[in-house]
Scaffold this motif. Structure first.
Motif, PDB file in Angstrom:
ATOM      1  N   ALA A 276      -7.537  -2.731  -2.298  1.00 26.91           N
ATOM      2  CA  ALA A 276      -8.070  -3.233  -0.651  1.00 26.91           C
ATOM      3  C   ALA A 276      -9.240  -4.361  -1.039  1.00 26.91           C
ATOM      4  O   ALA A 276      -9.186  -5.290  -0.280  1.00 26.91           O
ATOM      5  CB  ALA A 276      -8.260  -2.153  -0.025  1.00 26.91           C
ATOM      6  N   ARG A 277      -9.579  -4.038  -1.537  1.00 23.35           N
ATOM      7  CA  ARG A 277     -11.172  -4.779  -1.641  1.00 23.35           C
ATOM      8  C   ARG A 277     -10.349  -6.252  -2.840  1.00 23.35           C
ATOM      9  O   ARG A 277     -11.280  -6.886  -2.244  1.00 23.35           O
ATOM     10  CB  ARG A 277     -12.358  -4.086  -3.194  1.00 23.35           C
TER      11      ARG A 277
ATOM     12  N   VAL B  89      -6.472  12.523   1.571  1.00 23.90           N
ATOM     13  CA  VAL B  89      -5.824  10.844   1.468  1.00 23.90           C
ATOM     14  C   VAL B  89      -5.159   9.945   1.173  1.00 23.90           C
ATOM     15  O   VAL B  89      -4.689   9.158   1.924  1.00 23.90           O
ATOM     16  CB  VAL B  89      -7.569  10.488   0.579  1.00 23.90           C
ATOM     17  N   VAL B  90      -4.509  10.333  -0.007  1.00 22.53           N
ATOM     18  CA  VAL B  90      -2.901  10.016  -0.009  1.00 22.53           C
ATOM     19  C   VAL B  90      -2.621   9.998   1.100  1.00 22.53           C
ATOM     20  O   VAL B  90      -1.734   8.827   1.245  1.00 22.53           O
ATOM     21  CB  VAL B  90      -2.740  10.232  -1.764  1.00 22.53           C
TER      22      VAL B  90
ATOM     23  N   SER C 270      -9.733   4.352   1.873  1.00 23.45           N
ATOM     24  CA  SER C 270      -9.065   4.881   0.786  1.00 23.45           C
ATOM     25  C   SER C 270     -11.069   5.423   0.013  1.00 23.45           C
ATOM     26  O   SER C 270     -11.280   6.046  -0.807  1.00 23.45           O
ATOM     27  CB  SER C 270      -9.004   4.076  -0.397  1.00 23.45           C
TER      28      SER C 270
ATOM     29  N   PHE D 221       1.307  -1.226  -0.049  1.00 22.18           N
ATOM     30  CA  PHE D 221      -0.018   0.318  -0.005  1.00 22.18           C
ATOM     31  C   PHE D 221       1.061   1.660   0.002  1.00 22.18           C
ATOM     32  O   PHE D 221       0.625   2.045  -0.940  1.00 22.18           O
ATOM     33  CB  PHE D 221      -1.437  -0.082   0.975  1.00 22.18           C
TER      34      PHE D 221
ATOM     35  N   PRO E 163      -8.556  14.196  -2.473  1.00 20.53           N
ATOM     36  CA  PRO E 163      -7.706  12.733  -2.793  1.00 20.53           C
ATOM     37  C   PRO E 163      -5.712  13.446  -2.176  1.00 20.53           C
ATOM     38  O   PRO E 163      -5.420  12.022  -2.320  1.00 20.53           O
ATOM     39  CB  PRO E 163      -7.525  13.055  -3.981  1.00 20.53           C
TER      40      PRO E 163
ATOM     41  N   PHE F 126      -7.062   0.037   5.213  1.00 17.39           N
ATOM     42  CA  PHE F 126      -6.846   0.721   3.674  1.00 17.39           C
ATOM     43  C   PHE F 126      -7.867   1.103   3.541  1.00 17.39           C
ATOM     44  O   PHE F 126      -7.823   2.060   2.361  1.00 17.39           O
ATOM     45  CB  PHE F 126      -5.431  -0.234   3.098  1.00 17.39           C
ATOM     46  N   GLU F 127      -8.517   0.076   2.739  1.00 21.65           N
ATOM     47  CA  GLU F 127      -9.810   0.282   2.687  1.00 21.65           C
ATOM     48  C   GLU F 127     -10.341   1.779   2.809  1.00 21.65           C
ATOM     49  O   GLU F 127     -10.997   2.356   2.257  1.00 21.65           O
ATOM     50  CB  GLU F 127     -10.771  -1.080   1.982  1.00 21.65           C
TER      51      GLU F 127
ATOM     52  N   ILE G 175      -7.938  -7.724  -2.331  1.00 24.27           N
ATOM     53  CA  ILE G 175      -6.759  -8.731  -1.580  1.00 24.27           C
ATOM     54  C   ILE G 175      -7.230  -9.123  -0.309  1.00 24.27           C
ATOM     55  O   ILE G 175      -6.841 -10.018   0.473  1.00 24.27           O
ATOM     56  CB  ILE G 175      -5.209  -8.614  -1.456  1.00 24.27           C
ATOM     57  N   GLY G 176      -8.624  -8.464   0.474  1.00 22.71           N
ATOM     58  CA  GLY G 176      -8.630  -8.522   2.079  1.00 22.71           C
ATOM     59  C   GLY G 176     -10.392  -9.447   1.570  1.00 22.71           C
ATOM     60  O   GLY G 176     -10.477 -10.663   1.913  1.00 22.71           O
TER      61      GLY G 176
ATOM     62  N   THR H  64      -5.784  -4.789   6.151  1.00 24.09           N
ATOM     63  CA  THR H  64      -5.996  -4.452   4.407  1.00 24.09           C
ATOM     64  C   THR H  64      -7.513  -3.177   4.860  1.00 24.09           C
ATOM     65  O   THR H  64      -7.857  -2.843   3.859  1.00 24.09           O
ATOM     66  CB  THR H  64      -6.127  -5.533   3.811  1.00 24.09           C
TER      67      THR H  64
ATOM     68  N   ALA I 262       0.755   3.667   6.239  1.00 22.98           N
ATOM     69  CA  ALA I 262       1.430   2.583   5.811  1.00 22.98           C
ATOM     70  C   ALA I 262       2.719   2.716   6.809  1.00 22.98           C
ATOM     71  O   ALA I 262       3.291   2.045   6.993  1.00 22.98           O
ATOM     72  CB  ALA I 262       2.301   2.552   4.475  1.00 22.98           C
TER      73      ALA I 262
ATOM     74  N   VAL J  51      -4.674   7.298  -8.068  1.00 17.89           N
ATOM     75  CA  VAL J  51      -4.215   6.608  -6.462  1.00 17.89           C
ATOM     76  C   VAL J  51      -4.972   5.925  -5.194  1.00 17.89           C
ATOM     77  O   VAL J  51      -5.209   5.341  -5.261  1.00 17.89           O
ATOM     78  CB  VAL J  51      -3.075   7.767  -5.931  1.00 17.89           C
ATOM     79  N   VAL J  52      -6.243   6.893  -5.381  1.00 19.13           N
ATOM     80  CA  VAL J  52      -7.045   7.025  -4.568  1.00 19.13           C
ATOM     81  C   VAL J  52      -7.690   5.472  -4.917  1.00 19.13           C
ATOM     82  O   VAL J  52      -8.416   4.296  -4.411  1.00 19.13           O
ATOM     83  CB  VAL J  52      -7.741   7.806  -3.816  1.00 19.13           C
TER      84      VAL J  52
ATOM     85  N   ALA K 299      -7.076  -9.771   7.030  1.00 18.25           N
ATOM     86  CA  ALA K 299      -7.993  -8.526   6.494  1.00 18.25           C
ATOM     87  C   ALA K 299      -8.566  -7.433   6.913  1.00 18.25           C
ATOM     88  O   ALA K 299      -9.011  -6.487   6.648  1.00 18.25           O
ATOM     89  CB  ALA K 299      -9.664  -9.528   6.543  1.00 18.25           C
TER      90      ALA K 299
ATOM     91  N   GLU L 197      -6.881  11.801  -7.814  1.00 21.09           N
ATOM     92  CA  GLU L 197      -8.097  10.662  -7.396  1.00 21.09           C
ATOM     93  C   GLU L 197      -7.753   9.412  -8.050  1.00 21.09           C
ATOM     94  O   GLU L 197      -8.135   8.831  -7.825  1.00 21.09           O
ATOM     95  CB  GLU L 197      -8.671  11.088  -8.436  1.00 21.09           C
TER      96      GLU L 197
ATOM     97  N   ILE M 243      -2.845   7.926   4.110  1.00 24.26           N
ATOM     98  CA  ILE M 243      -2.533   6.206   4.135  1.00 24.26           C
ATOM     99  C   ILE M 243      -1.139   5.732   3.591  1.00 24.26           C
ATOM    100  O   ILE M 243      -0.225   5.097   3.753  1.00 24.26           O
ATOM    101  CB  ILE M 243      -3.202   5.859   2.005  1.00 24.26           C
TER     102      ILE M 243
ATOM    103  N   ILE N  74      -5.821   2.663  -5.393  1.00 25.78           N
ATOM    104  CA  ILE N  74      -5.466   1.878  -3.619  1.00 25.78           C
ATOM    105  C   ILE N  74      -6.498   1.489  -3.113  1.00 25.78           C
ATOM    106  O   ILE N  74      -6.964   0.068  -2.530  1.00 25.78           O
ATOM    107  CB  ILE N  74      -5.000   2.468  -2.733  1.00 25.78           C
ATOM    108  N   ALA N  75      -8.550   1.974  -3.353  1.00 26.86           N
ATOM    109  CA  ALA N  75      -9.534   1.080  -3.392  1.00 26.86           C
ATOM    110  C   ALA N  75      -9.991   0.067  -3.488  1.00 26.86           C
ATOM    111  O   ALA N  75     -10.411  -1.422  -2.557  1.00 26.86           O
ATOM    112  CB  ALA N  75     -10.415   2.307  -3.316  1.00 26.86           C
TER     113      ALA N  75
END
Lengths: 293, 293
Positions: free
Chosen positions: A144-145, B136-137, B127, A123, B133, B123-124, A147-148, B120, B144, A136-137, B117, A134, B140, A140-141
């Motif tokens: 995360a979805r 947000v970056v 995001s 991450f 943004p 981070f979601e 791999i979680g 992970t 990390a 990048v976010v 989980a 935008e 994050i 990342i979003a």
């Protein structure tokens, strides 16, 4: 395999193999931790997920350099998932890619933490991209979805819960979609996001990725029975030993092979709808379906 | 504890306790996974890190609502770190916060994956923030770094490597800065980022956070000897049993208590330089230093 694909695979793998350890080496972290992270990262493998991302970028006429960080982040997550999967509490595997697994070399505690650190670092890598924030976010979003709990980790749980049970093909597909498919789809979609692809193209690439993920898994199941240990780097028949449902165990070998062909057709159909140069992704699909390891 | 702090702590804890399970329940994931994630999230604790973030926001005159997602993300990571720390391969703890640890209830494999989980998902959650943004970056990226190889995970490795060794105070502080301090500092800095604080204020809050992290740890070490099991929810003297260096073991109890006072002074000095209402953070500092559990 065509000569073009061979060159592309070699060059892509080389780029990833070169860059991955560099990202770890520069960390201000305990040397033993960096060593265990790099041990598994360097253990190699085909780098299929990074290659997919770079192939999508090239298919859209973009430089693959644009995708190196994201590709390495994906490979880090793939590696973390293997380290944790191999733990005694999980699949209890001693050998991976022909080498002792991480916990056999560094111990269980260090292996758990190496996995945690790789996941976290992936991450961080994405957050350092110089793209529009935008984008990048959104990278990342979506990562995360994928791999979680709703993606890879959830798939791993379903896989464990499916052991010693008679699974239907739908249940088996659901496991594979999440356990291995979601990260593969992400690799493709991340390339599309970085290339600035349209929503329609992203949708069709997502469909292509899902089919590719399934055919990858079916081929894996077939190789687990028909492959040899020197080529695949793990004991042949290890899935059967774990009492896990596989395509050949549910459909028979012939049925599994027919299913593989069907998913190749579906993958190609979706791919052809995308406004890009499909050559490399088409070749890659054939390679994944026909590989012998 | 002042009445104002008591109300603030209760209200903040309640907000976090209410929202945390909600984030898990809405996941499209295997029920058993959601159950194990929520088991440890609901096991509670003081919610100190979320409280710190919310206190910073309020100190800058912002609504704490603005920080709920980030506060929950931080608590998820804190919880994942406890689940993995408690595993047999790590500290091998059976009891946490007065309840059986995650792996005692759900098994080791499920506990490892619940931790993965939660990490992970944190981070979601970040995001999905609707802030600019770029903010947000930056949230994050800093997150990390705080919880990965250079932060919390690295600290955990150093802690393990320091067992059965004679540590200097500098080595012990280095472990604590990373193992527990970095996430605490992040909780404070995240509040400042969300509040739009100046760089100078962020720098001073970061210094404050480092001191707070240390004094929190010194107090923990003291309680491990002087506390009682009903209050602290784990066996008294468990650190000594693990042969881990502690402030009292290196400095003696009197020396540890003097050191605690010194860090309180340093924390207060940095905090006072920040252009904000310090009341609640000042009260929180005293509370952390004087708590009996």
């Amino acid at each position: 395999m065509t000569e073009d694909l061979k060159v592309f695979l070699n060059e892509s793998k080389q780029k990833i193999d070169e860059r991955l350890p560099h990202f770890i080496e520069k960390l201000q972290a305990p040397e033993s931790l960096k060593e265990s992270m790099n041990y598994s990262l360097k253990a190699g493998g085909k780098r299929l997920r990074p290659v997919l991302l770079l192939a999508v970028l090239e298919g859209f006429g973009k430089s693959s350099e644009k995708g190196i960080e994201a590709a390495c982040a994906i490979e880090m997550v793939h590696t973390y998932s293997l380290i944790h999967d191999d733990l005694p509490a999980m699949d209890d595997d001693d050998v991976r890619r022909g080498k002792p697994t991480n916990h056999k070399v560094f111990g269980e505690a260090a292996a758990i933490l190496a996995g945690d650190a790789l996941l976290t670092y992936s991450f961080e890598l994405l957050s350092t991209l110089t793209e529009d924030p935008e984008i990048v976010v959104s990278l990342i979003a979506e990562f995360a979805r994928a791999i979680g709990a709703e993606g890879m980790v959830g798939g791993q749980i379903s896989d464990m819960e499916g052991e010693n049970k008679d699974l239907s093909i739908a249940e088996l597909e659901n496991i594979h979609h999440h356990k291995t498919g979601d990260l593969m789809v992400y690799s493709i979609v991340a390339g599309a996001i970085l290339a600035g692809a349209t929503e329609e193209d992203k949708t069709n690439l997502r469909k292509f990725g899902r089919e590719l993920g399934l055919l990858f898994q079916i081929k894996d199941d077939i190789l687990d029975i028909e492959g040899d240990v020197a080529s695949i780097g793990k004991p042949v028949g290890s899935d059967a030993g774990n009492n896990k449902g596989t395509y050949p165990s549910i459909l028979g070998m012939q049925g599994a092979k027919e299913r593989l062909e069907a998913h190749i057709d579906l993958a190609v159909t979706s791919l052809k709808k995308v406004d890009m140069d499909h050559t490399m992704l088409m070749e890659l699909t054939k390679y994944v379906a026909n590989r012998n390891h």
